[in-house]
Design a protein around this motif. Structure first.
Motif, PDB file in Angstrom:
ATOM      1  N   SER A 118      66.877  43.268  46.779  1.00 57.69           N
ATOM      2  CA  SER A 118      67.875  42.520  46.016  1.00 57.69           C
ATOM      3  C   SER A 118      67.082  41.157  45.601  1.00 57.69           C
ATOM      4  O   SER A 118      66.156  41.011  45.989  1.00 57.69           O
ATOM      5  N   ASP A 119      68.068  40.369  45.024  1.00 54.46           N
ATOM      6  CA  ASP A 119      67.712  38.839  44.681  1.00 54.46           C
ATOM      7  C   ASP A 119      66.975  38.235  46.187  1.00 54.46           C
ATOM      8  O   ASP A 119      67.654  38.204  47.190  1.00 54.46           O
ATOM      9  N   PRO A 120      65.750  37.700  46.114  1.00 52.21           N
ATOM     10  CA  PRO A 120      65.369  37.000  47.219  1.00 52.21           C
ATOM     11  C   PRO A 120      65.821  35.612  47.345  1.00 52.21           C
ATOM     12  O   PRO A 120      65.592  34.989  48.399  1.00 52.21           O
ATOM     13  N   ARG A 121      66.633  35.122  46.340  1.00 54.99           N
ATOM     14  CA  ARG A 121      66.889  33.895  46.537  1.00 54.99           C
ATOM     15  C   ARG A 121      68.464  33.456  47.358  1.00 54.99           C
ATOM     16  O   ARG A 121      68.989  34.579  47.494  1.00 54.99           O
ATOM     17  N   PHE A 122      68.836  32.345  47.809  1.00 52.96           N
ATOM     18  CA  PHE A 122      69.837  32.230  48.500  1.00 52.96           C
ATOM     19  C   PHE A 122      71.007  31.469  47.552  1.00 52.96           C
ATOM     20  O   PHE A 122      70.647  30.430  46.891  1.00 52.96           O
ATOM     21  N   LEU A 123      72.316  31.616  47.717  1.00 50.35           N
ATOM     22  CA  LEU A 123      73.412  31.042  47.232  1.00 50.35           C
ATOM     23  C   LEU A 123      74.273  30.536  48.123  1.00 50.35           C
ATOM     24  O   LEU A 123      74.505  30.992  49.101  1.00 50.35           O
ATOM     25  N   VAL A 124      74.546  29.126  47.968  1.00 50.61           N
ATOM     26  CA  VAL A 124      75.310  28.430  49.118  1.00 50.61           C
ATOM     27  C   VAL A 124      76.669  27.850  48.299  1.00 50.61           C
ATOM     28  O   VAL A 124      76.275  27.278  47.180  1.00 50.61           O
ATOM     29  N   PRO A 125      77.573  28.142  48.873  1.00 51.61           N
ATOM     30  CA  PRO A 125      78.872  27.586  48.168  1.00 51.61           C
ATOM     31  C   PRO A 125      78.962  26.025  48.605  1.00 51.61           C
ATOM     32  O   PRO A 125      78.550  25.781  49.411  1.00 51.61           O
ATOM     33  N   VAL A 126      79.620  25.162  47.594  1.00 50.36           N
ATOM     34  CA  VAL A 126      79.517  24.059  47.945  1.00 50.36           C
ATOM     35  C   VAL A 126      81.152  23.480  47.834  1.00 50.36           C
ATOM     36  O   VAL A 126      81.856  23.923  46.929  1.00 50.36           O
ATOM     37  N   ALA A 127      81.623  22.515  48.853  1.00 48.65           N
ATOM     38  CA  ALA A 127      82.952  22.171  48.976  1.00 48.65           C
ATOM     39  C   ALA A 127      83.159  21.314  47.810  1.00 48.65           C
ATOM     40  O   ALA A 127      82.351  20.677  47.119  1.00 48.65           O
ATOM     41  N   PRO A 128      84.443  21.628  47.216  1.00 46.49           N
ATOM     42  CA  PRO A 128      85.066  20.853  46.105  1.00 46.49           C
ATOM     43  C   PRO A 128      84.660  19.283  46.357  1.00 46.49           C
ATOM     44  O   PRO A 128      84.623  18.742  47.332  1.00 46.49           O
ATOM     45  N   HIS A 129      84.585  18.658  45.296  1.00 51.07           N
ATOM     46  CA  HIS A 129      84.387  17.133  45.126  1.00 51.07           C
ATOM     47  C   HIS A 129      82.605  16.800  45.682  1.00 51.07           C
ATOM     48  O   HIS A 129      82.614  15.607  45.905  1.00 51.07           O
ATOM     49  N   SER A 130      82.040  17.851  46.057  1.00 52.30           N
ATOM     50  CA  SER A 130      80.798  17.550  46.669  1.00 52.30           C
ATOM     51  C   SER A 130      79.496  17.852  45.412  1.00 52.30           C
ATOM     52  O   SER A 130      80.093  18.955  44.910  1.00 52.30           O
ATOM     53  N   ASP A 131      78.659  17.231  45.372  1.00 52.78           N
ATOM     54  CA  ASP A 131      77.713  17.660  44.465  1.00 52.78           C
ATOM     55  C   ASP A 131      76.351  18.000  45.019  1.00 52.78           C
ATOM     56  O   ASP A 131      75.229  18.095  44.407  1.00 52.78           O
ATOM     57  N   LYS A 132      76.250  18.275  46.306  1.00 49.69           N
ATOM     58  CA  LYS A 132      75.134  18.864  46.987  1.00 49.69           C
ATOM     59  C   LYS A 132      75.414  19.667  48.217  1.00 49.69           C
ATOM     60  O   LYS A 132      76.576  19.445  48.731  1.00 49.69           O
ATOM     61  N   ALA A 133      74.570  20.979  48.378  1.00 51.41           N
ATOM     62  CA  ALA A 133      74.619  21.632  49.727  1.00 51.41           C
ATOM     63  C   ALA A 133      73.614  20.905  50.827  1.00 51.41           C
ATOM     64  O   ALA A 133      72.414  20.831  50.098  1.00 51.41           O
ATOM     65  N   GLN A 134      73.929  20.686  51.994  1.00 47.06           N
ATOM     66  CA  GLN A 134      73.125  20.345  53.058  1.00 47.06           C
ATOM     67  C   GLN A 134      72.752  21.663  53.800  1.00 47.06           C
ATOM     68  O   GLN A 134      73.467  22.340  54.365  1.00 47.06           O
ATOM     69  N   VAL A 135      71.362  21.892  53.811  1.00 46.48           N
ATOM     70  CA  VAL A 135      70.978  23.137  54.481  1.00 46.48           C
ATOM     71  C   VAL A 135      69.643  22.792  55.445  1.00 46.48           C
ATOM     72  O   VAL A 135      68.993  21.954  55.085  1.00 46.48           O
ATOM     73  N   THR A 136      69.806  23.610  56.448  1.00 51.38           N
ATOM     74  CA  THR A 136      68.620  23.679  57.360  1.00 51.38           C
ATOM     75  C   THR A 136      67.763  24.843  57.254  1.00 51.38           C
ATOM     76  O   THR A 136      68.421  26.139  57.156  1.00 51.38           O
ATOM     77  N   ILE A 137      66.563  24.819  57.094  1.00 47.44           N
ATOM     78  CA  ILE A 137      65.675  25.701  56.935  1.00 47.44           C
ATOM     79  C   ILE A 137      64.870  26.231  57.912  1.00 47.44           C
ATOM     80  O   ILE A 137      64.117  25.329  58.652  1.00 47.44           O
ATOM     81  N   ASN A 138      64.953  27.230  58.471  1.00 39.51           N
ATOM     82  CA  ASN A 138      64.224  27.700  59.513  1.00 39.51           C
ATOM     83  C   ASN A 138      63.078  28.709  58.957  1.00 39.51           C
ATOM     84  O   ASN A 138      63.117  29.759  58.478  1.00 39.51           O
TER      85      ASN A 138
END
Lengths: 396, 541
Positions: free
Chosen positions: B495-515
């Motif tokens: 499958s797709d090797p990329r990640f999709l992250v849902p973003v909360a309403p009214h926010s314009d970015k997602a905060q992720v921690t990468i291991n």
């Protein structure tokens, strides 16, 4: 000479009476004929079932059921039993047959049990459980647990406890209960009871996959690893036998781990012996005699050793099971091979006294008669055996 | 073309209620023409039951995922016939359509193709490819979008190979390769397995064949050397394997291996960190179903289903069995198929491909399973079974799956399944291979209201630029979610090797921690509505 003229009314009455008699007789003959046909199919089907010829049993018993005789209930039970065993069959066909039987004999617990099994096989586990809870028997209890473990409802530990307490003497229920404890993650009961429940390699293959993670989860990692090794050793051993057989070779000599229970060691040695050369089998057989193997494996061992001509050794394995049909048949055959016709005949006659409708004895009686030169008697027994196996009634 | 697509999407949109997940089949609209051929010409060979897989990978590095559909075709011993031109096809994703570029890129007829996996082995920026076959497996090195046959670098020999996965198992950063093998099958000595009521030969069952050893091929300067026995994978030498995953199952920062086996214990091999494995299958509880019975394992997927930072495992199985959901408790796995609501819906299906993805943008992983029997006339043998079976969508809600209609209409005989956001719109779409039928492309037409998402492509330090083994974590709806960059997936697919992250309403970015695969960590803020490449910081390790 005065011609006597019969009264027309009287003539009509006589005619009517004659017609009634003829018709009644015809109906009686027909009914009786039909009943006898049903009886024959029932016997033949029962024989096929005993001999594990399930396709034949299904075919013959289906006809017995269709003829709907006075033994209809018994025929239904045997027919459904034939469907529940042996090679896979149409699940929908089995369910349909069981539902019909259940409707005809609603109070028959055996039919209910077979219907529930059919539901369970087809995946209707909840339906099967509901039905099984209405039957008060250890078999039904075991089936209820099996269905419950596969159902969306699941089984509560209390219910397992309750059923085990209700039927403490049923080894089958006990094995299923152990499986149940492990499956519902009642780890303590699972760990405590599994080892006692393992009597055969099949048990070990069934229950160790549950026991091993249970031990690991319970913090008994070392014990889990030992159990894992034991299971793996058995699987490797079975695979090697399989490979040898596929390659058309004699099986490699196997030695049983002394840490295993006597019963398991017996089975390993026996199953190993089946594919060995003759002298090794006899050695193995002698080793088996040192273990308390005879109860469970005596008949198989005696057949094995008898096939190699070691009759004395074979007889020694039959001591514990003198009344089993397979034991008796083997003793008769060994007597014949040793030329002891009288003893063979005596044993056969005493066995057949109440079992003349069993095809196996009729075949054997023909063999005994033939070996004594009594060809007519042999012919009679052969015919009888054939009829018991394959009746020639032409009822649709 | 665009008008056609708009019509399909419009019809799918008006058919689906807001919030409910729906898909629309758009293969022909997007220019995908592919018919699978399993080589069945009346002789009835066991190889015909397996089907083949789907690989999503960006072969030309243009940011659009391209689609490889693997085909089997005539059996190796058969004379080519009119259908013999059935071969694997690579479709380039132009953004709004697909184009067959099979010949253009140099992908010749691969033989009796079955599975595939892809990764950038030589870190040249282009994704390389392995196709497994009945016979010699194929390795294609990708040079500027041209696939060059480098199969001689695979030291594995001809086999009945199925699933495969790339990953760095020995910690030297280059990508090793695991290739699963099914059974020893000899076309010239096909066993007799009975007859159907129609008089045709019946298909054999797997247990009539001896299983075959999987290969762990260690990357040695670009050559892949078979070391399975030396590295502790001998326990599975007689397994009949299909799906494979390389993933860190216990959080110790190395890739473990999980293989779904047909009719025997599934294997869980734990990595000691240096690429040596111990067979932890039974001890872990992930070998059998919840009753301790071996099942006919086909496909496998992994993901954070219930909120644990360790991945759960999902395994698909044959009919009269159920699909497994192994909850990961760290020290052990427990098959929670009943608790997850999967016992009944998977009992009569023969299940193959499986993918876990967030279909409705609520951050929980939902599931699609594709089904289909192996015996074309199975209805004659058992009326309760059907050859064609419905494919299934399961919505994940409150730690339970519930089957829902997502528009997969009709009966299918599906096998390979892989998920990807092929139109880069923040929703996951699906590609499915059907036995002897057309391949399908299912576009996600779910109406989320205003979809807010952030896409993430990880770029690891070379040579593992694909960052296989990494995981990301993010908070959404007051819960920590974990996503894993696994290798191997589903059934013979990727499958797709990329990640999709849902973003909360009214926010314009997602905060992720990468291991990252080497254990290092970083954080990133990912802007919404597009894919962003995040490179691994070089800590000088």
């Amino acid at each position: 000479m005065v011609e006597e003229k019969s009264d027309p009314a009287q003539r009509a009455w006589v005619g009517w009476l004659a017609a009634v008699v003829v018709m009644t007789t015809a109906v009686f003959i027909s009914v009786e004929h039909r009943a006898r046909a049903a009886e024959q199919f029932l016997i033949a089907g029962s024989n096929a079932l005993t001999e594990e010829r399930y396709f034949d049993a299904r075919r013959l018993l289906a006809r017995a059921v269709r003829l709907n005789s006075r033994n209809g209930e018994q025929a239904q039970v045997l027919y459904l039993t034939a469907h529940s065993n042996g090679p896979a069959q149409h699940m929908s066909q089995t369910i349909s047959a069981a539902e019909t039987a259940s409707a005809a004999f609603p109070n028959n617990d055996e039919i209910k049990l077979l219907l529930a099994k059919a539901y369970s096989v087809a995946g209707d586990h909840n339906l099967a459980m509901d039905l099984l809870q209405k039957i008060d028997s250890p078999d039904a209890a075991a089936e209820e647990l099996l269905a419950g473990l596969k159902s969306s409802k699941g089984v509560a530990k209390d219910r397992i406890d309750e059923l085990v307490e209700r039927w403490p003497a049923s080894p089958e229920l006990r094995r299923v209960a152990v499986r149940g404890y492990c499956t519902i993650r009642a780890w303590a009961e699972c760990v405590a009871q599994t080892k006692d429940a393992v009597e055969t390699i099949q048990d070990l293959q069934d229950l160790y996959p549950l026991l091993i993670p249970a031990l690991a989860i319970s913090g008994k990692r070392a014990e889990a690893e030992r159990a894992n090794e034991a299971l793996r050793a058995i699987e490797i051993w079975l695979h090697e036998i399989d490979q040898d057989v596929r390659a058309g070779q004699l099986a490699r000599l196997k030695t049983a781990d002394p840490a295993l229970s006597d019963k398991l060691r017996c089975e390993i040695l026996l199953r190993s012996a089946v594919h060995m050369q003759s002298s090794a089998v006899l050695e193995q057989a002698n080793e088996l005699r040192q273990l308390p193997c005879t109860n469970r494996w005596g008949v198989d061992l005696s057949h094995l050793t008898a096939s190699l001509g070691a009759y004395r050794l074979a007889r020694s394995f039959l001591v514990a099971t003198p009344d089993e049909p397979k034991s008796i048949a083997l003793r008769i055959k060994m007597d014949l091979n040793e030329g002891n016709h009288d003893r063979a005949r005596e044993l056969l006659e005493s066995t057949m006294r109440n079992q003349t409708e069993i095809a196996q004895w009729q075949w054997l009686a023909a063999e005994v008669a033939r070996s004594a030169g009594r060809q007519v008697e042999a012919y009679y027994h052969n015919r009888k055996a054939e009829r018991l196996t394959n009746p020639r009634w032409n009822w649709k | 073309m665009i008008a056609e697509q708009a019509t399909v999407l419009f019809l799918a949109t008006i058919a689906s209620a807001p919030g409910s997940v729906s898909f629309a089949e758009v293969a022909s609209t997007y220019g995908i023409e592919f018919t699978h051929d399993n080589g069945a010409r009346g002789e009835v060979h066991f190889t015909e039951t397996v089907g083949s897989g789907v690989v999503w990978f960006d072969y030309d590095a243009d940011g659009h995922l391209d689609l490889l559909l693997i085909n089997s075709g005539t059996h190796p011993h058969q004379v080519a016939d009119s259908k013999a031109n059935a071969q694997s096809k690579l479709f380039r994703n132009n953004g709004d359509s697909f184009r067959d570029v099979t010949e253009e890129v140099g992908l010749e007829n691969v033989g009796y193709g079955l599975g595939g996996c892809a990764a950038d082995i030589d870190a040249n920026g282009y994704t390389d490819l392995v196709i497994t076959t009945f016979g010699e497996n194929r390795l294609y090195m990708n040079v500027n979008g041209r696939l060059q046959d480098a199969s001689d670098r695979l030291q594995d020999g001809p086999k009945f190979s199925t699933g495969c996965a790339f990953g760095d198992v020995d910690g030297d950063r280059d990508l090793d390769l695991y290739i699963v093998s099914y059974v020893d099958y000899d076309y010239q000595n096909r066993p007799f397995c009975g007859e159907l009521p129609s008089g045709e030969p019946n298909q054999c069952v797997p247990t009539q064949f001896v299983g075959s050893r999987d290969n762990l091929l260690i990357n040695n300067d670009g050559y892949f050397v078979e070391e399975s026995a030396a590295r502790g994978l001998d326990a599975g030498r007689n397994d009949r394997g299909f799906g494979v995953l390389m993933i860190d199952l216990d959080g110790d920062v190395d890739l473990d291996i999980y293989v779904a086996n047909d009719g025997s214990a599934n294997r869980l091999y734990r990595n000691d960190g240096r690429g040596f494995f111990s067979d932890d299958s039974l001890l872990s509880g992930a070998a059998y179903d919840q009753s301790g019975q071996p099942q006919a394992g086909m496909g496998v997927a992994a993901g954070d289903l219930w909120g644990s930072p360790l991945p759960e495992l999902v395994v698909t199985n044959f009919a009269m069995e159920h699909n497994n959901v192994y909850t990961n408790h760290g020290a052990y796995f427990a098959d929670d198929a009943r608790q997850a609501g999967l016992l009944t819906p998977s009992f009569r299906e023969v299940s193959w491909g499986v993918v876990l993805f967030d279909a409705d943008n609520d951050a929980d992983l939902d599931m699609v399973v594709v089904n289909g029997h192996v015996v074309p006339d199975v209805e004659l043998i058992e009326p309760l079974m059907q050859y064609g079976q419905p494919n299934q969508f399961f919505s994940n809600h409150a730690s339970k799956f519930s089957k829902q209609d997502a528009g997969f209409s009709g009966q299918h005989v599906s096998r390979g399944l892989a998920a990807a956001d092929f139109d880069n719109n923040g929703t996951i779409d699906l590609a499915i291979i059907n036995q002897n039928g057309p391949a399908e492309l299912w576009q996600n037409t779910t109406q989320h209201g205003e979809i807010r998402w952030a896409g993430l492509t990880l770029e690891g330090l070379p040579p593992n630029t694909d960052a296989i083994g990494a995981k990301i974590q993010f908070n959404y709806s007051e819960r920590l979610h974990t996503r894993f960059r696994t290798a191997g997936d589903s059934f013979l697919s990727q499958s797709d090797p990329r990640f999709l992250v849902p973003v909360a309403p009214h926010s314009d970015k997602a905060q992720v921690t990468i291991n990252w695969p080497d254990g290092s960590k970083s954080t990133a803020e990912i802007p919404v509505s597009r894919y962003t490449v995040v490179a691994q910081p070089d800590s000088g390790k």
